[in-house]
Every structure is written in structure tokens, then in C-alpha cells.
Design a protein around this motif. Sequence first.
Motif, PDB file in Angstrom:
ATOM      1  N   VAL A 268     -95.243  -4.965  49.595  1.00 18.58           N
ATOM      2  CA  VAL A 268     -95.092  -3.940  48.555  1.00 18.58           C
ATOM      3  C   VAL A 268     -94.404  -2.743  49.191  1.00 18.58           C
ATOM      4  CG1 VAL A 268     -96.304  -2.491  46.877  1.00 18.58           C
ATOM      5  CG2 VAL A 268     -97.207  -4.765  47.447  1.00 18.58           C
ATOM      6  N   PHE A 269     -93.338  -2.254  48.546  1.00 17.36           N
ATOM      7  CA  PHE A 269     -92.567  -1.166  49.147  1.00 17.36           C
ATOM      8  C   PHE A 269     -91.915  -0.293  48.072  1.00 17.36           C
ATOM      9  CE2 PHE A 269     -89.763  -4.706  48.517  1.00 17.36           C
ATOM     10  CZ  PHE A 269     -88.524  -4.179  48.204  1.00 17.36           C
ATOM     11  N   PRO A 270     -91.636   0.978  48.420  1.00 18.53           N
ATOM     12  CA  PRO A 270     -90.950   1.868  47.489  1.00 18.53           C
ATOM     13  C   PRO A 270     -89.434   1.738  47.638  1.00 18.53           C
ATOM     14  CG  PRO A 270     -91.615   3.102  49.418  1.00 18.53           C
ATOM     15  CD  PRO A 270     -92.102   1.677  49.609  1.00 18.53           C
ATOM     16  N   LEU A 271     -88.753   1.916  46.526  1.00 16.99           N
ATOM     17  CA  LEU A 271     -87.292   1.988  46.540  1.00 16.99           C
ATOM     18  C   LEU A 271     -86.902   2.953  45.429  1.00 16.99           C
ATOM     19  CD1 LEU A 271     -84.664   0.978  47.823  1.00 16.99           C
ATOM     20  CD2 LEU A 271     -84.633  -0.843  46.115  1.00 16.99           C
ATOM     21  N   GLU A 272     -86.459   4.133  45.849  1.00 18.03           N
ATOM     22  CA  GLU A 272     -86.186   5.217  44.902  1.00 18.03           C
ATOM     23  C   GLU A 272     -87.458   5.496  44.101  1.00 18.03           C
ATOM     24  OE1 GLU A 272     -83.204   7.228  44.470  1.00 18.03           O
ATOM     25  OE2 GLU A 272     -82.999   6.407  46.466  1.00 18.03           O
ATOM     26  N   THR A 273     -87.394   5.422  42.789  1.00 19.40           N
ATOM     27  CA  THR A 273     -88.566   5.724  41.953  1.00 19.40           C
ATOM     28  C   THR A 273     -89.411   4.490  41.643  1.00 19.40           C
ATOM     29  OG1 THR A 273     -87.293   5.424  39.929  1.00 19.40           O
ATOM     30  CG2 THR A 273     -87.372   7.652  40.861  1.00 19.40           C
ATOM     31  N   LEU A 274     -89.029   3.341  42.175  1.00 23.64           N
ATOM     32  CA  LEU A 274     -89.727   2.086  41.873  1.00 23.64           C
ATOM     33  C   LEU A 274     -90.684   1.690  42.992  1.00 23.64           C
ATOM     34  CD1 LEU A 274     -86.689  -0.063  40.665  1.00 23.64           C
ATOM     35  CD2 LEU A 274     -88.269   1.287  39.259  1.00 23.64           C
ATOM     36  N   THR A 275     -91.724   0.980  42.623  1.00 19.79           N
ATOM     37  CA  THR A 275     -92.553   0.279  43.592  1.00 19.79           C
ATOM     38  C   THR A 275     -92.264  -1.194  43.364  1.00 19.79           C
ATOM     39  OG1 THR A 275     -94.270   1.971  43.548  1.00 19.79           O
ATOM     40  CG2 THR A 275     -94.904  -0.202  44.370  1.00 19.79           C
TER      41      THR A 275
ATOM     42  N   TRP B 190     -82.142  -3.906  38.643  1.00 14.33           N
ATOM     43  CA  TRP B 190     -80.717  -4.248  38.520  1.00 14.33           C
ATOM     44  C   TRP B 190     -79.866  -2.996  38.313  1.00 14.33           C
ATOM     45  CZ3 TRP B 190     -78.885  -8.815  39.900  1.00 14.33           C
ATOM     46  CH2 TRP B 190     -79.817  -9.838  40.062  1.00 14.33           C
ATOM     47  N   ARG B 191     -80.386  -2.029  37.565  1.00  9.26           N
ATOM     48  CA  ARG B 191     -79.645  -0.765  37.403  1.00  9.26           C
ATOM     49  C   ARG B 191     -79.516  -0.054  38.743  1.00  9.26           C
ATOM     50  NH1 ARG B 191     -82.438  -0.959  32.487  1.00  9.26           N
ATOM     51  NH2 ARG B 191     -84.167   0.337  33.202  1.00  9.26           N
ATOM     52  N   LEU B 192     -80.581  -0.106  39.543  1.00  2.00           N
ATOM     53  CA  LEU B 192     -80.545   0.487  40.880  1.00  2.00           C
ATOM     54  C   LEU B 192     -79.527  -0.231  41.761  1.00  2.00           C
ATOM     55  CD1 LEU B 192     -82.147   2.815  42.129  1.00  2.00           C
ATOM     56  CD2 LEU B 192     -83.722   1.123  43.051  1.00  2.00           C
ATOM     57  N   ALA B 193     -79.460  -1.539  41.687  1.00  2.00           N
ATOM     58  CA  ALA B 193     -78.492  -2.308  42.479  1.00  2.00           C
ATOM     59  C   ALA B 193     -77.063  -1.937  42.110  1.00  2.00           C
ATOM     60  CB  ALA B 193     -78.711  -3.811  42.286  1.00  2.00           C
ATOM     61  N   ARG B 194     -76.838  -1.677  40.834  1.00  2.00           N
ATOM     62  CA  ARG B 194     -75.492  -1.269  40.403  1.00  2.00           C
ATOM     63  C   ARG B 194     -75.175   0.146  40.878  1.00  2.00           C
ATOM     64  NH1 ARG B 194     -77.062  -4.125  35.951  1.00  2.00           N
ATOM     65  NH2 ARG B 194     -77.773  -2.295  34.816  1.00  2.00           N
ATOM     66  N   SER B 195     -76.135   1.064  40.730  1.00  2.00           N
ATOM     67  CA  SER B 195     -75.839   2.458  41.061  1.00  2.00           C
ATOM     68  C   SER B 195     -75.888   2.739  42.563  1.00  2.00           C
ATOM     69  CB  SER B 195     -76.781   3.402  40.318  1.00  2.00           C
ATOM     70  OG  SER B 195     -78.108   3.233  40.757  1.00  2.00           O
TER      71      SER B 195
ATOM     72  N   GLY C 195     -76.345   0.341  45.103  1.00  2.00           N
ATOM     73  CA  GLY C 195     -75.694  -0.716  45.866  1.00  2.00           C
ATOM     74  C   GLY C 195     -74.199  -0.750  45.665  1.00  2.00           C
ATOM     75  N   GLY C 196     -73.737  -0.123  44.578  1.00  2.00           N
ATOM     76  CA  GLY C 196     -72.309  -0.103  44.310  1.00  2.00           C
ATOM     77  C   GLY C 196     -71.719  -1.482  44.105  1.00  2.00           C
ATOM     78  N   ARG C 197     -72.524  -2.383  43.607  1.00  2.00           N
ATOM     79  CA  ARG C 197     -72.088  -3.763  43.435  1.00  2.00           C
ATOM     80  C   ARG C 197     -71.745  -4.028  41.977  1.00  2.00           C
ATOM     81  NH1 ARG C 197     -72.258  -2.737  48.160  1.00  2.00           N
ATOM     82  NH2 ARG C 197     -73.471  -3.819  49.710  1.00  2.00           N
ATOM     83  N   ASN C 198     -70.668  -4.766  41.752  1.00  2.00           N
ATOM     84  CA  ASN C 198     -70.236  -5.063  40.390  1.00  2.00           C
ATOM     85  C   ASN C 198     -70.693  -6.427  39.909  1.00  2.00           C
ATOM     86  OD1 ASN C 198     -68.897  -2.604  40.002  1.00  2.00           O
ATOM     87  ND2 ASN C 198     -67.127  -3.356  41.119  1.00  2.00           N
ATOM     88  N   SER C 199     -70.603  -7.438  40.758  1.00  2.00           N
ATOM     89  CA  SER C 199     -70.965  -8.778  40.313  1.00  2.00           C
ATOM     90  C   SER C 199     -72.477  -8.978  40.423  1.00  2.00           C
ATOM     91  CB  SER C 199     -70.233  -9.837  41.137  1.00  2.00           C
ATOM     92  OG  SER C 199     -70.845 -10.001  42.392  1.00  2.00           O
ATOM     93  N   GLU C 200     -73.005  -9.825  39.571  1.00  2.00           N
ATOM     94  CA  GLU C 200     -74.429 -10.127  39.586  1.00  2.00           C
ATOM     95  C   GLU C 200     -74.843 -10.750  40.916  1.00  2.00           C
ATOM     96  OE1 GLU C 200     -76.122 -13.166  36.820  1.00  2.00           O
ATOM     97  OE2 GLU C 200     -77.123 -11.388  35.989  1.00  2.00           O
ATOM     98  N   ALA C 201     -74.002 -11.588  41.489  1.00  2.00           N
ATOM     99  CA  ALA C 201     -74.313 -12.210  42.776  1.00  2.00           C
ATOM    100  C   ALA C 201     -74.395 -11.164  43.889  1.00  2.00           C
ATOM    101  CB  ALA C 201     -73.270 -13.270  43.119  1.00  2.00           C
TER     102      ALA C 201
ATOM    103  N   GLN D 251     -75.131  -7.978  43.439  1.00  2.00           N
ATOM    104  CA  GLN D 251     -76.334  -7.202  43.146  1.00  2.00           C
ATOM    105  C   GLN D 251     -77.573  -7.958  43.626  1.00  2.00           C
ATOM    106  OE1 GLN D 251     -76.137  -6.443  38.940  1.00  2.00           O
ATOM    107  NE2 GLN D 251     -74.214  -5.321  39.144  1.00  2.00           N
ATOM    108  N   ALA D 252     -77.599  -9.262  43.412  1.00  2.00           N
ATOM    109  CA  ALA D 252     -78.730 -10.085  43.861  1.00  2.00           C
ATOM    110  C   ALA D 252     -78.866 -10.027  45.381  1.00  2.00           C
ATOM    111  CB  ALA D 252     -78.547 -11.525  43.392  1.00  2.00           C
ATOM    112  N   ARG D 253     -77.765 -10.115  46.090  1.00  2.00           N
ATOM    113  CA  ARG D 253     -77.817 -10.041  47.552  1.00  2.00           C
ATOM    114  C   ARG D 253     -78.285  -8.653  48.010  1.00  2.00           C
ATOM    115  NH1 ARG D 253     -73.630 -13.849  46.893  1.00  2.00           N
ATOM    116  NH2 ARG D 253     -72.045 -12.260  46.577  1.00  2.00           N
ATOM    117  N   TRP D 254     -77.870  -7.607  47.319  1.00  2.00           N
ATOM    118  CA  TRP D 254     -78.320  -6.252  47.650  1.00  2.00           C
ATOM    119  C   TRP D 254     -79.831  -6.140  47.448  1.00  2.00           C
ATOM    120  CZ3 TRP D 254     -80.731  -2.163  45.224  1.00  2.00           C
ATOM    121  CH2 TRP D 254     -80.686  -0.935  45.889  1.00  2.00           C
TER     122      TRP D 254
END
Length: 127
Positions: A14-21, A53-58, A60-66, A68-71
Motif C-alpha cells: 500500500v503506497f501513496p501517489l499524489e492524492t491517491l492511496t 489512469w488520469r494520473l498516468a496521463r498527466s 506520466g505524460g503518456r498518450n497510449s494506454e500501453a 500508461q499501463a507501464r507507467w
Amino acid sequence: MSLTELTATSRVTVFPLETLTLAYTTQSSDERGLGDIGLVAVVDIASDGEELWRLARSLGGRNSEADQARWILTQAIRARVVAAYTDLSRTTWTAYIRRRIDLDALFANHDILLTGRISLPKCFGGT
């Protein structure tokens, strides 16, 4: 979109990432127990996991779903390796899977990423 429910007992980080747990655990697609399925889920009863997923886009700067998944997997694995967060060696949890991503190649020992919301024992912020 309906959520698929999955219950198991395993090691959970269990870990924090920005505003999420978040919670990270693995599952195996067969009896070999390789942990080839990564599960990264938000620990919040009001969540469906899309915040991740919104965090991965913002962030992670990733465009593709794949990508974002790796991020997402990178953040989870980093949290486990650092061992500075809560590591539950064997806990029973229930996850409500919203997304399943089949990766195009093995990444950090995972072929599949599952995301959504997870319920942990009450003493760890669960319901």
C-alpha cells in the motif's frame, strides 16, 4: 461499465501517489505461480480506479494506454522495492476490476495489468 470482483489472499503493498492511496499485488494466470498479472488499485470506496489512469496521463505524460499501463506498473513496483510503505505479507482483499490491459510484451514480469478499486481490512483503511 460493470466491475468484475476478484477476492484473494496475497502480499499487498500500500503506497501513496499524489492524492491517491494505491495497493499493488500480483496474481498468476496458471499453477506455476509466476505473478504475471499485476493488480494496481485505488484504496477508496468512492473510487472506480479511473483516477489512476488520469494520473498516468498527466504525470506520466503518456498518450497510449500501453504506455500508461507501464507507467502505472513502474510506480507500483518502485513502491514495493523501496519498502518504505506498508507491506502486508498476507492479507485477504477484494478488488473491483474496471480495466484489464494485456501488455504487448512482458514488462516487469507482468503480461497483464488490472486496475480498479480494492477493499482491504479495516485496519489498513479498507471497508
